[in-house]
Design an enzyme around this catalytic site. Structure first.
Site, mmCIF file in Angstrom:
data_model
loop_
_atom_site.group_PDB
_atom_site.id
_atom_site.type_symbol
_atom_site.label_atom_id
_atom_site.label_comp_id
_atom_site.label_asym_id
_atom_site.label_seq_id
_atom_site.Cartn_x
_atom_site.Cartn_y
_atom_site.Cartn_z
ATOM 1 N N SER A 7 -21.725 29.594 -19.420
ATOM 2 C CA SER A 7 -21.920 30.991 -19.800
ATOM 3 C C SER A 7 -22.464 31.068 -21.213
ATOM 4 C CB SER A 7 -20.589 31.738 -19.717
ATOM 5 O OG SER A 7 -20.715 32.974 -20.389
ATOM 6 N N HIS A 30 -25.182 31.045 -16.512
ATOM 7 C CA HIS A 30 -24.439 32.291 -16.269
ATOM 8 C C HIS A 30 -24.677 33.248 -17.436
ATOM 9 C CE1 HIS A 30 -21.096 34.558 -14.412
ATOM 10 N NE2 HIS A 30 -20.699 34.819 -15.649
ATOM 11 N N ASP A 32 -23.822 36.974 -18.983
ATOM 12 C CA ASP A 32 -22.854 38.068 -18.925
ATOM 13 C C ASP A 32 -23.424 39.327 -19.554
ATOM 14 O OD1 ASP A 32 -20.425 36.897 -17.747
ATOM 15 O OD2 ASP A 32 -20.549 35.526 -19.455
ATOM 16 N N MET A 34 -22.839 43.220 -20.408
ATOM 17 C CA MET A 34 -21.730 44.175 -20.597
ATOM 18 C C MET A 34 -22.248 45.442 -21.256
ATOM 19 S SD MET A 34 -18.925 41.577 -22.173
ATOM 20 C CE MET A 34 -18.638 39.967 -21.444
ATOM 21 N N HIS A 63 -24.280 38.160 -14.254
ATOM 22 C CA HIS A 63 -23.010 38.838 -13.961
ATOM 23 C C HIS A 63 -23.040 40.207 -14.635
ATOM 24 C CE1 HIS A 63 -18.332 38.582 -14.770
ATOM 25 N NE2 HIS A 63 -18.657 39.619 -14.020
ATOM 26 N N MET A 65 -21.528 43.440 -15.740
ATOM 27 C CA MET A 65 -20.288 44.175 -16.026
ATOM 28 C C MET A 65 -20.702 45.538 -16.557
ATOM 29 S SD MET A 65 -18.198 40.986 -17.620
ATOM 30 C CE MET A 65 -19.679 39.997 -17.737
ATOM 31 N N MET A 136 -12.762 36.745 -10.826
ATOM 32 C CA MET A 136 -12.467 36.651 -12.260
ATOM 33 C C MET A 136 -11.049 36.104 -12.459
ATOM 34 S SD MET A 136 -15.175 37.663 -13.796
ATOM 35 C CE MET A 136 -14.479 37.463 -15.440
ATOM 36 N N ASP A 174 -14.679 32.531 -12.679
ATOM 37 C CA ASP A 174 -15.125 32.817 -14.043
ATOM 38 C C ASP A 174 -13.946 33.236 -14.909
ATOM 39 O OD1 ASP A 174 -16.537 33.641 -16.301
ATOM 40 O OD2 ASP A 174 -17.567 35.300 -15.306
#
Ligand code: DX5
Ligand code: ZN
Length: 215
Positions: A7, A30, A32, A34, A63, A65, A136, A174
């Protein structure tokens, strides 16, 4: 075959190109995303995925979020994401369906994600239509948190559902994955392991990736 997905949330964003090179012996990257709403933190967005796409041939596992992710599927597909995963808690079921349909239209692989509070059964309406389920093992929002061992039975339950309904579906985990917890999630049935601090916090990220694979 276990895949490792470092990540980049734990990487040095000022030197992202070099940080990606450090983990190219892994399988996936990966990413992330957000929005400060679905989770309290704000991380990175579409332009960074676009730059990563130019910097590496690695499979980009993005991913999301973010609230109502259907709004951004086209943008992340245009940016070069290979797989997009959306949280089941981020919209009502019709919105989640619409996001998965948008991924289909764009030829992007489709993932769904469960927060720790969400039960294994929540995957059942989607399981035949997705390429990946992400469990998660921390509350989403930040790297470097402690692994939640109480999620292991959920991973095992989802592995059973996958074997029964869609054996090609990947099961990703994750949060807090490190050399101690990796064998536990593999044992429970995971086959893609995300690791942020365990890879980027290591003196030798390539060696850390090998260790996580069990080599
Ligand atoms: C947390 C992110 C994770 C995070 C994992 O919301 O989804 O991908 O980067 O970091 P570690 O491996 O340090 O728990
Ligand atoms: Zn993540």
């Amino acid at each position: 075959m276990i895949k490792i997905a470092p990540s980049i949330l734990s990487a040095d964003f000022a030197d992202l190109g070099r940080e990606v090179q450090k983990v190219e012996s892994a399988d996936w990257l990966h990413v992330d995303v957000m929005d400060g709403m679905f989770v309290s933190n704000i991380s990175i967005g579409v332009p960074v995925v676009k730059s990563l796409r130019k910097a590496t041939d690695m499979f980009l596992d993005v991913h999301l979020m973010i609230e109502k992710p259907v709004r951004y599927i086209d943008a992340f597909a245009d940016a070069g994401a290979d797989l997009l995963s959306v949280h089941l808690e981020s919209d009502m079921p019709p919105g989640i369906r619409a996001a998965l349909e948008a991924m289909d239209r764009r030829g992007v692989k489709k993932g769904i994600v469960l927060r720790p509070i969400t039960a294994a059964e929540a995957v059942l309406p989607y399981i035949k239509d997705v390429d990946l389920i992400l469990v998660m093992t921390v509350e989403p929002g930040f790297g470097g948190q402690k692994f939640m061992a109480d999620q292991l039975p959920k991973i095992a339950a989802i592995r059973r559902y996958i074997n029964e309904h869609n054996p090609d579906c990947r099961l990703e985990v994750d949060g807090g994955v490190d050399p101690n917890t990796a064998p536990l999630v593999i044992q429970a049935g995971a086959d893609v392991l995300v690791a942020g601090s365990a890879v980027y916090g290591a003196v030798d990220p390539a060696a850390a990736i090998k260790t996580l694979r069990g080599e």
